[in-house]
Design a protein around this motif. Structure first.
Motif, PDB file in Angstrom:
ATOM      1  N   HIS A  14      -1.069  -2.205  12.834  1.00  0.00           N
ATOM      2  CA  HIS A  14      -1.191  -3.515  12.127  1.00  0.00           C
ATOM      3  C   HIS A  14      -0.915  -3.064  10.359  1.00  0.00           C
ATOM      4  CE1 HIS A  14      -2.847  -6.742  14.504  1.00  0.00           C
ATOM      5  NE2 HIS A  14      -2.603  -5.694  15.250  1.00  0.00           N
ATOM      6  N   ARG A  15      -1.378  -1.974   9.906  1.00  0.00           N
ATOM      7  CA  ARG A  15      -1.105  -1.490   8.686  1.00  0.00           C
ATOM      8  C   ARG A  15       0.291  -0.960   8.539  1.00  0.00           C
ATOM      9  NH1 ARG A  15      -6.523   2.445   8.187  1.00  0.00           N
ATOM     10  NH2 ARG A  15      -7.683   0.792   7.326  1.00  0.00           N
ATOM     11  N   GLY A  16       0.983  -0.342   9.359  1.00  0.00           N
ATOM     12  CA  GLY A  16       2.259  -0.038   9.295  1.00  0.00           C
ATOM     13  C   GLY A  16       3.323  -1.172   9.231  1.00  0.00           C
ATOM     14  N   ARG A  17       2.952  -2.362   9.822  1.00  0.00           N
ATOM     15  CA  ARG A  17       3.775  -3.391   9.679  1.00  0.00           C
ATOM     16  C   ARG A  17       3.696  -4.326   8.592  1.00  0.00           C
ATOM     17  NH1 ARG A  17       2.288  -5.419  15.556  1.00  0.00           N
ATOM     18  NH2 ARG A  17       0.895  -6.634  14.391  1.00  0.00           N
ATOM     19  N   ARG A  18       2.659  -4.015   7.862  1.00  0.00           N
ATOM     20  CA  ARG A  18       2.463  -4.894   6.600  1.00  0.00           C
ATOM     21  C   ARG A  18       3.080  -4.326   5.502  1.00  0.00           C
ATOM     22  NH1 ARG A  18      -3.006  -4.767   8.256  1.00  0.00           N
ATOM     23  NH2 ARG A  18      -3.812  -3.527   6.546  1.00  0.00           N
ATOM     24  N   PRO A  19       3.649  -5.348   4.432  1.00  0.00           N
ATOM     25  CA  PRO A  19       4.208  -4.622   3.168  1.00  0.00           C
ATOM     26  C   PRO A  19       3.188  -4.096   2.457  1.00  0.00           C
ATOM     27  CG  PRO A  19       5.031  -6.952   3.759  1.00  0.00           C
ATOM     28  CD  PRO A  19       3.947  -6.572   4.752  1.00  0.00           C
ATOM     29  N   ALA A  20       3.613  -3.020   1.756  1.00  0.00           N
ATOM     30  CA  ALA A  20       2.511  -2.258   0.841  1.00  0.00           C
ATOM     31  C   ALA A  20       1.791  -3.118  -0.360  1.00  0.00           C
ATOM     32  CB  ALA A  20       3.131  -1.130   0.313  1.00  0.00           C
ATOM     33  N   SER A  21       2.701  -4.410  -0.935  1.00  0.00           N
ATOM     34  CA  SER A  21       2.573  -5.262  -1.653  1.00  0.00           C
ATOM     35  C   SER A  21       1.352  -6.175  -1.397  1.00  0.00           C
ATOM     36  CB  SER A  21       3.747  -5.923  -2.238  1.00  0.00           C
ATOM     37  OG  SER A  21       4.311  -6.603  -0.917  1.00  0.00           O
ATOM     38  N   TRP A  22       1.136  -6.435  -0.154  1.00  0.00           N
ATOM     39  CA  TRP A  22      -0.044  -7.414   0.473  1.00  0.00           C
ATOM     40  C   TRP A  22      -1.178  -6.978  -0.033  1.00  0.00           C
ATOM     41  CZ3 TRP A  22       1.062  -9.374   6.007  1.00  0.00           C
ATOM     42  CH2 TRP A  22       2.275 -10.013   6.001  1.00  0.00           C
ATOM     43  N   GLY A  23      -2.117  -7.719  -0.617  1.00  0.00           N
ATOM     44  CA  GLY A  23      -3.428  -7.487  -0.722  1.00  0.00           C
ATOM     45  C   GLY A  23      -4.141  -7.157   0.598  1.00  0.00           C
ATOM     46  N   LEU A  24      -5.218  -6.643   0.626  1.00  0.00           N
ATOM     47  CA  LEU A  24      -6.085  -6.464   1.797  1.00  0.00           C
ATOM     48  C   LEU A  24      -7.736  -6.846   1.355  1.00  0.00           C
ATOM     49  CD1 LEU A  24      -6.434  -5.458   4.467  1.00  0.00           C
ATOM     50  CD2 LEU A  24      -6.820  -3.156   3.679  1.00  0.00           C
ATOM     51  N   ALA A  25      -8.052  -7.431   2.459  1.00  0.00           N
ATOM     52  CA  ALA A  25      -9.801  -7.862   2.454  1.00  0.00           C
ATOM     53  C   ALA A  25     -10.270  -7.313   3.903  1.00  0.00           C
ATOM     54  CB  ALA A  25     -10.079  -9.186   2.014  1.00  0.00           C
ATOM     55  N   GLU A  26     -10.921  -6.350   3.821  1.00  0.00           N
ATOM     56  CA  GLU A  26     -11.585  -6.356   5.127  1.00  0.00           C
ATOM     57  C   GLU A  26     -13.217  -6.715   5.261  1.00  0.00           C
ATOM     58  OE1 GLU A  26     -11.428  -1.605   4.436  1.00  0.00           O
ATOM     59  OE2 GLU A  26      -9.522  -1.773   6.048  1.00  0.00           O
ATOM     60  N   THR A  27     -13.154  -7.641   6.087  1.00  0.00           N
ATOM     61  CA  THR A  27     -14.394  -8.346   6.317  1.00  0.00           C
ATOM     62  C   THR A  27     -14.804  -8.530   7.926  1.00  0.00           C
ATOM     63  OG1 THR A  27     -15.598 -10.415   5.654  1.00  0.00           O
ATOM     64  CG2 THR A  27     -13.195 -10.606   5.808  1.00  0.00           C
ATOM     65  N   PRO A  28     -15.496  -7.480   8.411  1.00  0.00           N
ATOM     66  CA  PRO A  28     -15.717  -7.806  10.033  1.00  0.00           C
ATOM     67  C   PRO A  28     -16.653  -8.845  10.231  1.00  0.00           C
ATOM     68  CG  PRO A  28     -16.751  -5.668   8.911  1.00  0.00           C
ATOM     69  CD  PRO A  28     -15.876  -6.383   7.916  1.00  0.00           C
TER      70      PRO A  28
END
Length: 182
Positions: free
Chosen positions: A49-63
Motif C-alpha cells: 500500500h505504501r508503495g502505491r501511494r504518492p509521496a506527497s500524500w499525508g498519512l495518519a496511522e490510527t488503528p
C-alpha cells in the motif's frame, strides 16, 4: 462533505481503485491507515500500500481512534480511509473473549462509527472509505468471526446510507451501485 464508499471482497482491488479515485479528485490527499503491522504478511500488505501511494500524500496511522482524529482532515481536499473493516477488526480484537457479542460492546464499537460519521459531516472535502463486504460469503465458523460480520455489516450499512456514491469492486472491476449515473 461527500462520502464515497468502496466495498468488495478481500483482495478484490478495492484499495487500488480507491487510490485512483483519490488521485483523480485532488493532489491534496490524506491517507488514513488502520492496519497494524502484527506479522510478516501484514508488513508485506502495508509495504504494498505504501508503495502505491504518492509521496506527497499525508498519512495518519490510527488503528483504533479514527473517530477522534477527524479534525486533522481539514488540511486536505480528499481523505482516503483504508479501511473500515480493519478498524473494526482492531476494535474487536481488544475485547476480552468473555465479552464477545456483548450488546454493550457492539454498541460501543458502532458508536465509534456513528461519531466518525457525525464528525465527517462538517468536513468540506471528499471522504473515500474502503471496507470489506461481509455479505458475499458464508456465515463465519467462529463466534468472533460472526461478531465481526454482524458488526461490520451494520457499520457498512450506516456508512452506505450516508454515502453519495458506493462502488463494489469484484475481481478488480469497480461497479457503481449508488449515486448519479446508476
Amino acid at each position: 462533505m461527500s462520502i464515497v464508499l468502496v466495498t468488495g471482497g478481500v483482495r478484490s482491488g478495492k484499495s487500488a481503485f480507491a487510490e485512483r479515485l483519490a488521485q483523480e479528485k485532488s493532489a491534496s490527499v490524506l491517507y488514513v491507515a488502520t492496519g497494524v503491522c502484527s506479522d510478516e504478511e501484514m508488513e508485506q500488505r502495508i509495504t504494498l500500500h505504501r508503495g502505491r501511494r504518492p509521496a506527497s500524500w499525508g498519512l495518519a496511522e490510527t488503528p483504533c481512534d479514527a473517530d477522534e482524529m477527524v479534525a486533522s482532515y481539514s488540511a486536505y481536499d480528499v481523505v482516503l480511509f483504508d479501511c473500515i473493516s480493519t478498524w473494526i477488526s482492531n476494535l474487536l480484537i481488544d475485547v476480552p473473549e468473555e465479552k464477545w457479542r456483548d450488546p454493550a460492546e457492539t454498541e460501543r464499537i458502532l458508536g465509534k462509527i456513528d461519531r466518525w460519521l457525525s464528525a465527517v459531516r462538517d468536513y468540506p472535502g471528499t471522504i473515500i472509505a474502503v471496507t470489506s463486504e461481509t455479505g458475499l460469503g458464508g456465515v463465519a465458523m467462529s463466534k468472533l468471526g460472526r461478531w465481526f460480520q454482524d458488526t461490520l455489516g451494520e457499520a457498512n450499512q450506516r456508512i452506505a446510507s450516508e454515502a453519495e456514491e458506493v462502488y463494489a469492486v469484484l475481481s478488480g472491476i469497480p461497479w457503481k451501485i449508488k449515486g448519479e449515473g446508476v
